[in-house]
Design a protein around this motif. Structure first.
Motif, PDB file in Angstrom:
ATOM      1  N   SER A 186       0.848  -1.199   0.000  1.00 51.58           N
ATOM      2  CA  SER A 186       0.000   0.000   0.000  1.00 51.58           C
ATOM      3  C   SER A 186       0.878   1.242   0.000  1.00 51.58           C
ATOM      4  O   SER A 186       1.880   1.299   0.710  1.00 51.58           O
ATOM      5  CB  SER A 186      -0.903   0.021   1.232  1.00 51.58           C
ATOM      6  N   GLY A 187       0.500   2.205  -0.827  1.00 54.80           N
ATOM      7  CA  GLY A 187       1.228   3.460  -0.890  1.00 54.80           C
ATOM      8  C   GLY A 187       2.404   3.463  -1.844  1.00 54.80           C
ATOM      9  O   GLY A 187       2.982   4.514  -2.099  1.00 54.80           O
ATOM     10  N   SER A 215      -3.467   1.476  -3.472  1.00 55.81           N
ATOM     11  CA  SER A 215      -4.453   1.910  -2.480  1.00 55.81           C
ATOM     12  C   SER A 215      -4.104   1.448  -1.069  1.00 55.81           C
ATOM     13  O   SER A 215      -3.463   0.414  -0.868  1.00 55.81           O
ATOM     14  CB  SER A 215      -5.824   1.342  -2.868  1.00 55.81           C
ATOM     15  N   ASP A 216      -4.561   2.219  -0.110  1.00 64.31           N
ATOM     16  CA  ASP A 216      -4.408   1.843   1.299  1.00 64.31           C
ATOM     17  C   ASP A 216      -5.477   0.839   1.727  1.00 64.31           C
ATOM     18  O   ASP A 216      -5.431   0.340   2.848  1.00 64.31           O
ATOM     19  CB  ASP A 216      -4.499   3.094   2.186  1.00 64.31           C
TER      20      ASP A 216
END
Length: 123
Positions: A31-32, A76-77
């Motif tokens: 994520s990120g 996406s988180d």
């Protein structure tokens, strides 16, 4: 990271979508983390930038990535939520296959054997 199989019947953009989504769901793309730019990935894969743009748009629609204006595309988180949703979809597909197999006369032992046999190949 991503490999295009020209013998695959699926369009190239779908192959890119499936592979990026799979990498993100497995945590190989955390994520990120930032994805390559459209142009960079297009050059890397030797394909049209419009194909990558289409893939990124689909990934954003699915919630796998988000675009940060002027900064690029990022994983996406919400991957834990997406992972749970995907596992539920797989569970539904397995359930439908079990119903079909039972309708054709598959026994509980056969079903369990298939699951064990197929699971061993994944380890």
């Amino acid at each position: 990271m991503i490999r295009i199989d020209y013998r695959d019947a699926r369009p190239i953009y779908e192959q890119v979508v499936d592979q990026v989504e799979s990498l993100a769901l497995r945590g190989a793309l955390p994520s990120g983390s930032q994805l390559p730019s459209v142009r960079q990935l297009a050059v890397e894969l030797s394909i049209n930038p419009n194909t990558i743009q289409r893939a990124y748009a689909e990934l954003e629609r699915r919630g796998v990535i988000y675009a940060a204006k002027g900064r690029g595309n990022f994983i996406s988180d919400d991957m834990a939520v997406l992972r749970t949703r995907r596992l539920e979809e797989i569970g539904s597909q397995i359930g439908a296959l079990v119903v079909q197999a039972r309708a054709l006369g598959a026994t509980e032992a056969q079903l369990q054997g298939w699951i064990s046999e197929k699971g061993e190949g994944m380890a």
